[in-house]
Design an enzyme around this catalytic site. Structure first.
Site, short mmCIF file in Angstrom:
data_model
loop_
_atom_site.label_atom_id
_atom_site.label_comp_id
_atom_site.label_asym_id
_atom_site.label_seq_id
_atom_site.Cartn_x
_atom_site.Cartn_y
_atom_site.Cartn_z
N ASP A 15 49.56 19.37 5.70
CA ASP A 15 49.91 20.80 5.85
C ASP A 15 48.61 21.59 5.65
OD1 ASP A 15 49.88 19.93 3.16
OD2 ASP A 15 51.17 21.57 2.48
N HIS A 246 43.47 17.24 -5.03
CA HIS A 246 44.71 16.51 -4.79
C HIS A 246 44.64 15.61 -3.55
CE1 HIS A 246 46.54 19.27 -7.67
NE2 HIS A 246 46.19 20.30 -6.92
C1 BDR Z 1 49.67 19.63 -3.08
O1 BDR Z 1 50.28 20.84 -2.65
C2 BDR Z 1 49.46 21.52 -1.73
O2 BDR Z 1 49.28 22.84 -2.14
C3 BDR Z 1 48.15 20.77 -1.68
O3 BDR Z 1 47.61 20.76 -0.39
C4 BDR Z 1 48.49 19.40 -2.17
O4 BDR Z 1 48.89 18.56 -1.10
C5 BDR Z 1 49.32 19.73 -4.54
O5 BDR Z 1 50.46 19.95 -5.31
CA CA Z 2 48.51 19.25 1.20
#
Ligand code: BDR
Ligand code: CA
Length: 321
Positions: A15, A246
Site C-alpha cells: 500500500d 516496518h
Molecule cells: C504498517 O502500516 C503501514 O502504515 C506501514 O506501511 C506498515 O506496513 C505498520 O503498521
Molecule cells: Ca505498508
C-alpha cells in the site's frame, strides 16, 4: 515452470506508503531476488494511488519492466477508510511530487497478476505482503490451490507481545482488514509474520536520511525526501525525528539480508470480532520460559528478534539506486 535461477522470483503486495517505498527499493536492489510483479492494495493510500506511486518509484530506478497491478480498493468487510494522510501524506509518498512514470498499470488486477505469476514460477514464487492482506485473501478465495505454488509468504503485520499502533491491540495492516488476515493466516502455507515487536526496534535516523539525500543517484535522494513527513510523525513516539522500518524489515527478512534469531512457529489467530481486540494477532507464545520452542503443527513463524540492525544494510543497498 521456471527453472531455479540465481535469484528467486518475488511478488510484492503493498500500500505504497513511505516505508513501502523503502521496501520496494530494497527489493529492487537485492541481488537475491527478481521482483516479478507489484500489486497494490488500499491501506496507507487508496489502491490506485498506491499503484501510481509504485510505478513512479520503479521508473526512477529504471525498472519499467516490472508490472504493477491495482488491487482491492475496499477490505473484505466495509469500505476503505481514507488511508493515513497524516502519516504517509495525502499522496502516500510524504506529499512529495515524484516525477510521473508515464507508464500505465496492467490490465490484470493484483489478484490476477499474483495467480498468473504463481503458475509461471510454480513452486518458486516468494510473496512479500506489507499492506492489508485483502489481495492475498481474494487470491486464495479465487484459487485455493495457490499455496501449492508459493514457496513462502512474508507479512509485515501484527503485534505479538507488543501494543498495537492503531488501537491498543491492533497493528495497522491487520486492523485495516482483519477478516482477510484471518483467512490468510488460516491457510497451510509457509508464513513468516514480521510484527511490531521487531519492526519498532529497527529505526532510520537523520544521518541515514541525509545519506540518501546526498547519494547522487536517481532514486535514493527521492526516498530521502519522501521520508521527511514520516520522520515528523515519529517524534511523539521516539522523541526525535526518525522512522521505524516496518516494511523494509519484512523485505530484508524475506531475502535473508537480516536473519531472525527468535522466530518460533506458533498458532496465530486474528481477532475479527467487533470488540476492542479487533485486528489483534493472538500468537501462542506460552513457550516464553522454555526458549520459545516451535509448537507442533503450527505454520506461522513469528519474528521476535533479529541478528543485526537493518539500517546500515538498508542504506548500503538503497545507495545503489
Ligand atoms: C504498517 O502500516 C503501514 O502504515 C506501514 O506501511 C506498515 O506496513 C505498520 O503498521
Ligand atoms: Ca505498508
Amino acid at each position: 515452470m521456471t527453472l531455479p535461477g540465481p535469484s528467486a522470483p518475488l511478488y510484492l503486495d503493498c500500500d505504497t506508503g513511505v516505508d513501502d517505498s523503502l521496501a520496494l527499493a530494497y527489493l529492487l536492489a537485492a541481488p537475491e531476488v527478481d521482483l516479478v510483479g507489484v500489486g497494490s492494495v488500499s491501506g496507507n493510500i487508496d489502491a490506485r494511488q498506491g499503484a501510481v506511486n509504485s510505478l513512479d518509484l520503479l521508473a526512477l530506478a529504471g525498472r519499467d519492466d516490472v508490472p504493477v497491478a491495482v488491487g482491492a480498493h475496499d477490505p473484505l468487510v466495509g469500505s476503505y477508510d481514507g488511508g493515513a494522510p497524516s502519516v504517509h501524506g495525502r499522496n502516500g509518498v510524504g506529499d512529495v511530487a515524484l516525477p510521473p512514470s508515464g507508464r500505465e498499470v496492467t490490465a490484470e488486477s493484483a489478484v490476477e497478476l499474483l495467480l498468473r505469476l504463481s503458475h509461471e514460477h510454480a513452486g518458486l514464487l516468494r510473496v512479500v505482503a506489507v499492506g492489508p492482506l485483502t489481495n492475498l485473501a481474494l487470491a486464495l478465495r479465487a484459487d485455493p490451490t495457490l499455496p501449492e505454488r508459493v514457496l513462502d509468504v512474508t507479512v509485515m503485520g501484527g503485534a505479538a507481545l507488543h501494543p498495537g499502533n492503531v488501537t491498543p491491540a491492533a497493528e495497522a495492516n491487520i486492523a485495516k482488514d482483519p477478516e482477510a488476515a484471518a483467512e490468510v493466516l488460516a491457510v497451510d502455507w509457509d508464513v513468516t509474520l514480521v510484527p511490531l515487536d521487531v519492526t519498532m526496534a529497527h529505526v532510520f535516523e537523520e544521518a541515514d536520511r541525509k545519506a540518501l539525500l546526498e547519494a547522487g543517484t536517481a532514486l535514493a535522494p527521492w526516498l530521502g525526501e519522501v521520508l521527511d513527513l514520516y520522520f515528523g510523525f515519529h517524534v511523539p513516539t521516539f522523541g526525535r525525528r526518525c522512522s521505524a522500518l516496518h516494511d523494509p524489515l519484512a523485505a530484508a527478512i524475506a531475502v535473508g539480508g537480516v536473519t531472525p534469531t527468535v522466530a518460533p512457529r506458533v498458532p496465530v489467530v486474528v481477532d475479527a470480532t467487533d470488540g476492542p481486540g479487533r485486528g489483534q494477532t493472538v500468537c501462542d507464545l506460552r513457550g516464553l520460559y522454555a526458549g520459545y520452542p516451535d509448537v507442533p503443527g503450527a505454520r506461522t513463524r513469528v519474528v521476535l528478534a533479529t541478528d543485526a540492525p537493518l539500517a546500515p544494510h538498508l542504506v548500503e543497498r538503497l545507495l545503489t539506486l
